[in-house]
Every structure is written in C-alpha cells, then in structure tokens.
Motif scaffolding. Structure first.
Motif, mmCIF file in Angstrom:
data_model
loop_
_atom_site.group_PDB
_atom_site.id
_atom_site.type_symbol
_atom_site.label_atom_id
_atom_site.label_comp_id
_atom_site.label_asym_id
_atom_site.label_seq_id
_atom_site.Cartn_x
_atom_site.Cartn_y
_atom_site.Cartn_z
ATOM 1 N N VAL A 185 0.820 -1.231 0.022
ATOM 2 C CA VAL A 185 -0.155 0.010 -0.048
ATOM 3 C C VAL A 185 0.920 1.211 -0.043
ATOM 4 C CG1 VAL A 185 -1.947 1.016 1.207
ATOM 5 C CG2 VAL A 185 -1.839 -1.279 1.484
ATOM 6 N N ALA A 186 0.560 2.039 -1.097
ATOM 7 C CA ALA A 186 1.328 3.494 -0.940
ATOM 8 C C ALA A 186 0.626 4.771 -0.828
ATOM 9 C CB ALA A 186 2.040 3.430 -2.205
ATOM 10 N N VAL A 187 1.086 5.849 -0.318
ATOM 11 C CA VAL A 187 0.170 7.004 -0.198
ATOM 12 C C VAL A 187 0.853 8.041 -1.328
ATOM 13 C CG1 VAL A 187 1.844 7.887 1.731
ATOM 14 C CG2 VAL A 187 -0.500 8.728 1.312
ATOM 15 N N CYS A 188 0.029 8.631 -1.757
ATOM 16 C CA CYS A 188 0.645 9.662 -3.042
ATOM 17 C C CYS A 188 -0.425 10.843 -2.876
ATOM 18 C CB CYS A 188 0.505 8.871 -4.370
ATOM 19 S SG CYS A 188 0.642 9.723 -5.651
ATOM 20 N N GLY A 189 0.452 12.040 -3.337
ATOM 21 C CA GLY A 189 -0.146 13.365 -3.584
ATOM 22 C C GLY A 189 0.623 14.206 -4.247
ATOM 23 N N ASP A 190 -0.195 15.129 -4.825
ATOM 24 C CA ASP A 190 0.662 16.230 -5.503
ATOM 25 C C ASP A 190 0.454 17.620 -4.674
ATOM 26 O OD1 ASP A 190 -1.950 16.471 -6.393
ATOM 27 O OD2 ASP A 190 -1.377 17.898 -7.986
ATOM 28 N N SER A 191 1.551 18.443 -4.979
ATOM 29 C CA SER A 191 1.586 19.779 -4.508
ATOM 30 C C SER A 191 1.005 19.911 -3.044
ATOM 31 C CB SER A 191 0.656 20.749 -5.101
ATOM 32 O OG SER A 191 0.691 22.155 -5.008
ATOM 33 N N ALA A 192 -0.098 20.530 -2.701
ATOM 34 C CA ALA A 192 -0.359 20.494 -1.174
ATOM 35 C C ALA A 192 -0.838 18.959 -0.819
ATOM 36 C CB ALA A 192 -1.564 21.344 -0.992
ATOM 37 N N GLY A 193 -1.602 18.187 -1.945
ATOM 38 C CA GLY A 193 -1.569 16.796 -1.606
ATOM 39 C C GLY A 193 -0.329 16.098 -1.372
ATOM 40 N N GLY A 194 0.679 16.715 -1.877
ATOM 41 C CA GLY A 194 2.034 15.932 -1.351
ATOM 42 C C GLY A 194 2.496 16.446 -0.005
ATOM 43 N N ASN A 195 1.972 17.617 0.285
ATOM 44 C CA ASN A 195 2.121 17.961 1.887
ATOM 45 C C ASN A 195 1.282 17.113 2.749
ATOM 46 O OD1 ASN A 195 0.600 19.445 4.035
ATOM 47 N ND2 ASN A 195 2.505 20.769 3.885
ATOM 48 N N VAL A 218 4.768 8.516 -2.543
ATOM 49 C CA VAL A 218 4.979 9.325 -3.504
ATOM 50 C C VAL A 218 4.660 10.866 -3.308
ATOM 51 C CG1 VAL A 218 4.342 9.330 -6.180
ATOM 52 C CG2 VAL A 218 4.876 7.141 -4.906
ATOM 53 N N LEU A 219 5.720 11.708 -3.671
ATOM 54 C CA LEU A 219 5.394 12.992 -3.369
ATOM 55 C C LEU A 219 5.475 13.866 -4.636
ATOM 56 C CD1 LEU A 219 7.147 13.436 0.043
ATOM 57 C CD2 LEU A 219 4.777 12.526 -0.511
ATOM 58 N N ILE A 220 4.615 14.345 -5.176
ATOM 59 C CA ILE A 220 4.702 14.939 -6.672
ATOM 60 C C ILE A 220 4.697 16.602 -6.519
ATOM 61 C CG2 ILE A 220 3.718 15.390 -8.773
ATOM 62 C CD1 ILE A 220 2.256 12.513 -8.293
ATOM 63 N N TYR A 221 5.925 17.321 -6.705
ATOM 64 C CA TYR A 221 6.348 18.634 -6.445
ATOM 65 C C TYR A 221 5.538 19.113 -5.014
ATOM 66 C CZ TYR A 221 2.428 18.629 -10.031
ATOM 67 O OH TYR A 221 1.495 18.193 -11.060
ATOM 68 N N PRO A 222 5.788 18.440 -4.030
ATOM 69 C CA PRO A 222 5.354 18.776 -2.851
ATOM 70 C C PRO A 222 5.611 20.149 -2.323
ATOM 71 C CG PRO A 222 7.194 17.577 -2.359
ATOM 72 C CD PRO A 222 6.963 17.708 -3.595
ATOM 73 N N VAL A 223 4.630 20.934 -1.482
ATOM 74 C CA VAL A 223 5.032 22.207 -0.788
ATOM 75 C C VAL A 223 5.415 21.497 0.755
ATOM 76 C CG1 VAL A 223 2.532 22.476 -0.574
ATOM 77 C CG2 VAL A 223 4.058 24.203 0.007
ATOM 78 N N LEU A 224 6.129 21.901 1.399
ATOM 79 C CA LEU A 224 6.633 21.229 2.642
ATOM 80 C C LEU A 224 6.835 22.118 3.565
ATOM 81 C CD1 LEU A 224 8.546 18.305 1.108
ATOM 82 C CD2 LEU A 224 6.306 18.076 1.985
ATOM 83 N N GLN A 225 7.121 23.449 3.262
ATOM 84 C CA GLN A 225 7.507 24.424 4.552
ATOM 85 C C GLN A 225 6.973 25.911 4.234
ATOM 86 O OE1 GLN A 225 10.073 26.980 4.299
ATOM 87 N NE2 GLN A 225 10.207 26.774 2.239
ATOM 88 N N ALA A 226 6.671 26.774 5.044
ATOM 89 C CA ALA A 226 6.212 28.035 4.974
ATOM 90 C C ALA A 226 7.240 28.996 5.832
ATOM 91 C CB ALA A 226 4.840 28.236 5.410
ATOM 92 N N LEU A 227 8.357 28.793 6.064
ATOM 93 C CA LEU A 227 9.363 29.633 6.764
ATOM 94 C C LEU A 227 10.377 30.032 5.908
ATOM 95 C CD1 LEU A 227 10.067 27.228 10.000
ATOM 96 C CD2 LEU A 227 8.531 29.023 9.826
ATOM 97 N N ASP A 228 10.329 29.727 4.606
ATOM 98 C CA ASP A 228 11.593 30.489 3.897
ATOM 99 C C ASP A 228 10.644 30.622 2.540
ATOM 100 O OD1 ASP A 228 13.454 31.630 2.465
ATOM 101 O OD2 ASP A 228 15.066 29.889 3.116
ATOM 102 N N PHE A 229 10.578 31.809 2.174
ATOM 103 C CA PHE A 229 9.788 32.198 0.895
ATOM 104 C C PHE A 229 10.829 32.447 -0.074
ATOM 105 C CE2 PHE A 229 6.013 31.645 3.221
ATOM 106 C CZ PHE A 229 5.262 30.846 2.384
#
Length: 408
Positions: A185-195, A218-229
């Motif tokens: 079983v895998a978990v997968c998401g893209d962008s905010a879904g990757g987060n 599987v993380l597709i271009y995930p967004v992972l932090q909001a401390l450094d823009f």
C-alpha cells in the motif's frame, strides 16, 4: 472597415500583451503554458475583485472556475468500477480494476489531491483520470480522499481528514474487504496533496497502534514548509507560472487561517529573522545552502533579516508544526517514514522543498528516488490529460506510475 480593422488590431495586440510573459528557455511548451497561465490569472483576478466588493470569498470563485472546467473533461479510463463511500466519516472515491480473482490480493494507492488545500475536484477531470489510469496500469485499488477544504475549514482539518481516511483503509478488515495486500500500500499526493501525503506518512509511521504501514510514499512537487519564501527556487521561479511565489504564500495563509495581511512580511522572511528565537531548532532542517546541490543554488543567497516581526510565529504557531510543514519533522520521525519517490520540476517555486525533503529523508536512512524534470513546471502532472496535454506532464505520469509498478 478601417475602424473595424483598427479595433481588431488593437484588441489583438492587447490580448497578446496580456498573454505573453518571459519564460525560461528550457520550460515545456512555453506558448501553451502562457495561454493556460493567462486564463488562470484572469480567474484569480475575478476572485480578487469579487472578494474586494464583498460578493464572495476569492477562493470560492477560483474553485468554481476550476470545478467548472474539470466537469467538462471526460474520464479517460475504461473498465474501472468507481465507488463513492465514507471512510470514518471522510468522503472517498475508490477505483476498482476489473477481473477479481479468488484469493488474489492487489496493491493499493491512497491518493491525496493538490490545489493549495482549497481548490480541486478529485472526482472530476484530471484527478479522476489520473486515479483511473493508476488503477488500470497498476491493477491496483486506488482511494482518492475528498477532504474538506478552505475557506470552509483550516488546518488541521484537512490533515485530520486524510489521517482518518488512511487509518480506516489500513485496517486489516478494510484491506481484506477490498482484497488488498497489506504489504503493498502506498500514499501519494501532488502539491498540497504531497504535503498531506508526507504528513500522513509520518503520522502512520510513528503510530504504534496501526499494524499496517505504508510501503511507499510518492510526493509530486510537494509543498513542505512556509518558513522560507526565498529559497533558491522561490527566487529563481517567483514569476514562473502557474504557481507564483505570492500565490503560494496566499495559499499558506488561507490554509493556516492566518491574517492575509501577513503576506508581505512572510514574503521577505520577517517571520524567520535572526532575532526570532522560535526558529533556533528549525534552521538546519531547511538550510538549503547545505541541503541542495550546488548546481541548484546557483548565485542565490539566503534572505535572513536581522530583525523581524516577533508576533507572526506566536500568532500563527502552525508555521512551526510538522503536521502542516513536514520538512520540519525531527529525524526520529523521518526515520520511520516509508521509502520515497519525490518528483520535482526545475521551474517550480516548490522545487527546493521537495529536494530538501528528499535529502533529509536520505540522511535519516530512508531510500529516496528524486525524479527531476529540467523542463518541468508546477502542476504539470495535471496537464497530462485532454484538453491540456503537455509533454512533460505525460512523461511525469508515465514515469512515476512505472516506479510504482516496479516498487509497490
């Protein structure tokens, strides 16, 4: 006739001026991307106007346009049986491949859609086609989580919805009901879904009450932090469609239920200035000068103000919460995470989020495959289906499904 020709010429020039934006030479199919981006910019502008005059929240207007577009995109899969149901109160859609065999257990993928935690139609259009294709190509049961979104709810609701759905599916009795092999079983998401996929994988990994764990993430271009823009990729790609730096900051503030007026402060990293004591334990976790390869750092320099806004991290504590920002997880949490596939695009503001996370997982002893696309841009996987075909999107979908085929 001359007047008509003059008006036509003027309108043509105006449209061309609006559509054209300078793009990197390597990016996939630039003129097609310009037209797509011009359309999206128009929708965002309409949302902002509606919001400013009090007609509707801007996110609702944008999401209405997204859902309207996706609703006319036909499903591209055949022979897949689709079931809409609830997992512990969370709406999900299940894709069943054809040809059940007695005693034959299938692999499975839990898919979490992107859209800035506030946009998207997981049961329509590109996401529906993507999940159907995964189910058919992998002969797998695919579960897509229709989590609640902003502005109706804010963090941690989206995260908790995804955790609840994942935990329900991973119950031995649920896996048995759907004839799923608990070892595959895998978990997968893209962008905010990757987060959300990364955060869910972390939560499942450390939860000793759950006997079945994810084999892969599987993380597709995930967004992972909001401390450094102002990472190298945020600096390099801040004006590259379709995810502009300012728009990503807006999505974060909406997700966390924060004051939208904070956007100017966080864009210049005032919330992570040198005088912010809350940051002392987290700086190394997103130090892109050490976590990125030199070829991606290029000439870019860190942006760390000497003094900043002292109240931002106090007023928005979720900025430091690893459930919202999985890149901030401690090493002992990362160590329990499953093997990872991280897809990144060179022309994406989130490129460095994904690459830093891949590196931190590797340092924690987790095997990682980083599939990087030099012509990739944010959202390209969603543009592998009619009517928005991009060659990089088609390749990206084929490659990550092939990786799942080999490793799941």
């Amino acid at each position: 006739m001359k007047l008509l020709c003059g008006i036509t010429l003027f309108l043509s020039i105006a449209v061309a001026y609006y559509i054209y934006i300078p793009l990197p030479g390597q990016i996939s199919e630039p003129w097609k991307l310009m037209v797509l981006d011009a359309t999206f910019r128009g929708v965002v502008w309409m949302g902002d106007v509606a919001h400013s005059v009090g007609l509707s929240h801007s996110v609702r207007v944008i999401n209405f346009a997204v859902v309207s577009f996706e609703s006319v995109v036909p499903a591209t899969y055949n022979e897949i049986w689709v079931e809409d149901t609830l997992f512990d109160g969370v709406h999900v859609r299940i894709y069943h491949p054809p040809g059940k065999k007695e005693g034959h257990l299938r692999r499975a993928v839990v898919f979490i859609h992107g859209g800035g935690w506030s946009l998207g139609a997981p049961k329509l259009g590109s996401y529906d086609s993507l999940c159907g294709q995964m189910s058919a190509d992998l002969d797998a049961v695919v579960v897509t989580v229709d989590y609640r979104m902003a502005p109706d709810v804010h963090f941690p609701v989206q995260y908790e919805d995804c955790v609840q759905a994942a935990k329900h599916f991973l119950k031995p009795e649920t896996l048995a009901q759907y004839l799923v092999d608990p070892e595959r079983v895998a978990v997968c998401g893209d962008s905010a879904g990757g987060n959300l996929a990364a955060a869910v994988a972390q939560r499942i990994g450390i939860d000793n009450s759950i006997s079945v764990k994810f084999k892969l993430q599987v993380l597709i271009y995930p967004v992972l932090q909001a401390l450094d823009f102002n990472t190298a990729s945020y600096q390099q790609n801040q004006n590259v469609p379709i995810l502009y730096r300012k728009l990503m900051a807006r999505f974060w503030l909406e997700y966390l239920g924060a004051d939208p007026d904070l956007i100017h402060s966080i864009l210049i990293n005032n919330h992570t200035a040198q005088d912010q004591n809350h940051m002392s334990l987290n700086r190394s976790k997103l130090d892109w000068t050490t976590l990125l390869p030199k070829r991606m750092i290029k000439h870019y320099k860190p942006v760390i103000p000497v003094t900043g806004s002292s109240n931002i991290l106090k007023d928005v504590p979720a900025l430091l919460d690893a459930r919202a920002a999985p890149l901030l997880a401690d090493e002992e949490v990362l160590r329990m995470a499953p093997r990872a596939y991280v897809l990144t695009g060179e022309h994406d503001v989130l490129r460095d989020d994904g690459i830093m996370y891949a590196r931190r997982l590797e340092l924690a002893g987790v095997p990682v495959t980083n599939d990087h696309y030099e012509d990739g841009f944010h959202g390209c996987v969603s543009f592998a289906f009619w009517p928005c075909f991009f060659s990089v999107g088609i390749r990206a979908v084929q490659n990550y499904i092939a990786w799942l085929e080999e490793n799941l």
